[in-house]
Enzyme design. Structure first.
Site, PDB file in Angstrom:
ATOM      1  N   ARG A 163       0.815  -1.215   0.000  1.00 28.93           N
ATOM      2  CA  ARG A 163       0.000   0.000   0.000  1.00 28.93           C
ATOM      3  C   ARG A 163       0.849   1.266   0.000  1.00 28.93           C
ATOM      4  O   ARG A 163       0.431   2.288  -0.554  1.00 28.93           O
ATOM      5  CB  ARG A 163      -0.917  -0.001   1.246  1.00 28.93           C
ATOM      6  CG  ARG A 163      -1.777   1.221   1.412  1.00 28.93           C
ATOM      7  CD  ARG A 163      -2.803   1.385   0.317  1.00 28.93           C
ATOM      8  NE  ARG A 163      -3.707   0.254   0.212  1.00 28.93           N
ATOM      9  CZ  ARG A 163      -4.855   0.271  -0.462  1.00 28.93           C
ATOM     10  NH1 ARG A 163      -5.222   1.378  -1.107  1.00 28.93           N
ATOM     11  NH2 ARG A 163      -5.612  -0.809  -0.527  1.00 28.93           N
ATOM     12  N   GLY A 174      -2.781  -4.390   8.218  1.00 33.91           N
ATOM     13  CA  GLY A 174      -3.913  -5.246   7.903  1.00 33.91           C
ATOM     14  C   GLY A 174      -4.086  -5.475   6.411  1.00 33.91           C
ATOM     15  O   GLY A 174      -3.204  -5.173   5.605  1.00 33.91           O
ATOM     16  N   ARG A 208      -5.770  -3.930   4.081  1.00 34.06           N
ATOM     17  CA  ARG A 208      -5.572  -2.769   3.203  1.00 34.06           C
ATOM     18  C   ARG A 208      -4.088  -2.456   3.055  1.00 34.06           C
ATOM     19  O   ARG A 208      -3.623  -2.146   1.958  1.00 34.06           O
ATOM     20  CB  ARG A 208      -6.313  -1.537   3.737  1.00 34.06           C
ATOM     21  CG  ARG A 208      -6.299  -0.373   2.737  1.00 34.06           C
ATOM     22  CD  ARG A 208      -7.029   0.862   3.264  1.00 34.06           C
ATOM     23  NE  ARG A 208      -7.242   1.845   2.204  1.00 34.06           N
ATOM     24  CZ  ARG A 208      -6.365   2.781   1.851  1.00 34.06           C
ATOM     25  NH1 ARG A 208      -5.198   2.854   2.486  1.00 34.06           N
ATOM     26  NH2 ARG A 208      -6.644   3.627   0.872  1.00 34.06           N
ATOM     27  N   CYS A 209      -3.345  -2.553   4.142  1.00 33.47           N
ATOM     28  CA  CYS A 209      -1.908  -2.280   4.090  1.00 33.47           C
ATOM     29  C   CYS A 209      -1.189  -3.231   3.134  1.00 33.47           C
ATOM     30  O   CYS A 209      -0.197  -2.849   2.508  1.00 33.47           O
ATOM     31  CB  CYS A 209      -1.287  -2.414   5.480  1.00 33.47           C
ATOM     32  SG  CYS A 209      -1.905  -1.263   6.716  1.00 33.47           S
ATOM     33  N   MET A 210      -1.663  -4.466   3.023  1.00 31.87           N
ATOM     34  CA  MET A 210      -0.971  -5.488   2.250  1.00 31.87           C
ATOM     35  C   MET A 210      -1.365  -5.507   0.778  1.00 31.87           C
ATOM     36  O   MET A 210      -0.979  -6.431   0.056  1.00 31.87           O
ATOM     37  CB  MET A 210      -1.231  -6.873   2.857  1.00 31.87           C
ATOM     38  CG  MET A 210      -0.663  -7.071   4.244  1.00 31.87           C
ATOM     39  SD  MET A 210      -0.731  -8.792   4.786  1.00 31.87           S
ATOM     40  CE  MET A 210      -2.501  -9.124   4.730  1.00 31.87           C
TER      41      MET A 210
END
Length: 408
Positions: A160, A394, A396-398
């Site tokens: 991200r 989480g 979204r970060c990945m």
């Protein structure tokens, strides 16, 4: 269909960029954790299985999954000159100052017959004892017993942050910490030279002065961006991006909402504070102070080429309802229970990724928050995360969405 198209956080996802965790995780040591931004050492074998489960959720729901390492290796295979250019840039940005070591590293990386394996090696970190011709030559070599010629990049599976898809272009981000700066090497070469992705509009560049990271950038709709002023994103970077979005490239975006969030690791990025999960629903970090201090950035009505800044002090729901023009519901991580919210926020319970409106990917371990989401009519896809969550990020970060359908 365009190779890049993201004009919301929740439009049905069609294509996503991931990085499967590699041997960079096995080069983490307790002594390196703080500098490399980890709190613990993940077990690679299980982390990869968890990540494979993550990628399978995408595939099972019709999403095209592409991997960072594959796009980079495909790009470098186009010419030996490009490959050598990448190797030279990687070595220079790894702060290798000794000319003899530079030559040894270049020879070592050029010795890989498989370009993808070479790319993965740059990501995993190169130990001095891996270099067949390494010997102590300099004063530093004799005094410093540091084992790496180039550091590992364990944060790479958080795709991200290094760049952000905004509309049909990108922000090529400048990372806040020195340890993550090299991560943008990979996306930079893709967007300069890959046949499918080259020559896209750049609203920010990795060599711009101030830092900005993708976790702080949310595309609320085709006209509004939300960007966190965080520990890792400087307000001047947001102003630069605004100038490019509003004037240089003439995009559809008319408003940037700059959210002033606490400058600490607990509130690392804006997407740890809230994420959109449906047209009218958002997850929320339970510890965030209200009201919010937000700054509206728009084209200046009377000064061509300048940005107008207007301060807004309201609660988050009031702000979102005003700009989205409909009621919204904020769903606090852990349901507002202090103990549960602290525990589940630690494991990114508020950091969800939407596959479509009202349909999200979440960590299975955040079972209280997940039940609350289900009770509010949200369809959830749970993934295991005992090892992935150790990096403090989480779903979204990945993930970096490349293509989403427009909202109807």
């Amino acid at each position: 269909m365009k190779s890049l198209h993201v004009k919301s956080e929740i439009g049905r996802l069609k294509k996503v960029l991931l990085h499967r965790p590699g041997k960079e995780l096995e080069n983490l040591t307790p002594q390196l954790l703080e500098r490399l931004l980890f709190d613990d050492i993940p077990w690679l074998e299980l982390a990869q299985k968890e990540h494979d489960a993550f990628s399978n959720v995408f595939r099972d729901n019709g999403v095209d999954v592409v991997y960072l390492e594959d796009l980079v290796s495909d790009t470098l295979k186009q010419s030996d000159t490009l490959k050598q250019q990448f190797i030279n840039q990687f070595i220079n940005e790894s702060h290798v100052v000794n000319d003899a070591l530079k030559y040894r590293l270049s020879d070592y990386l050029n010795g890989f017959n498989d370009t993808k394996e070479m790319v993965l090696k740059t990501m995993s970190g190169i130990r001095k004892n891996e270099l067949p011709s390494f010997e102590k030559l300099t004063l530093t070599d004799y005094i410093d017993d540091y084992p790496f010629a180039t550091d590992p990049m364990p944060n790479l599976y958080f795709t991200r942050d290094p760049f952000s898809t905004i509309g049909n272009g990108i922000s090529m981000n400048k990372m806040f910490t020195e340890t993550r700066r090299r991560e943008t090497l990979y996306s930079d070469i893709i967007f300069k030279h890959h046949n499918e992705y080259k020559d896209k509009k750049r609203y920010y560049n990795r060599d711009d002065l101030m830092s900005i990271e993708g976790g702080d950038i949310l595309v609320l709709n085709e006209t509004i961006l939300a960007i966190g002023v965080s520990q890792r994103t400087h307000p001047a970077a947001i102003e630069t991006l605004a100038m490019n979005v509003f004037y240089k490239y003439g995009t559809s975006f008319e408003t940037i909402l700059a959210f002033d969030i606490p400058k600490s690791r607990a509130f690392m990025h804006l997407d740890t504070v809230f994420t959109q999960i449906d047209y009218d629903k958002f997850t929320l970090h339970n510890s965030i102070d209200q009201p919010f201090k937000v700054y509206e950035l728009t084209k200046h009505p009377s000064k061509q080429g300048e940005v107008k800044v207007t301060q807004i002090v309201k609660t988050l729901d009031q702000i979102l309802e005003h700009y989205l023009n409909h009621p919204v519901m904020l769903i606090p991580c852990g349901g507002g229970d202090q103990i549960i919210s602290f525990r589940e926020q630690w494991n990114d319970g508020a950091n969800t990724l939407a596959l479509a409106p009202g349909e999200v990917i979440v960590y299975s371990r955040n079972h209280v928050t997940n039940k609350i989401l289900t009770d509010h009519g949200i369809k959830i896809h749970t993934i295991p995360s005992s090892e992935l969550s150790r990096g403090r990020g989480g779903p979204r970060c990945m993930s970096m969405p490349l293509i989403r359908e427009d909202l109807k």
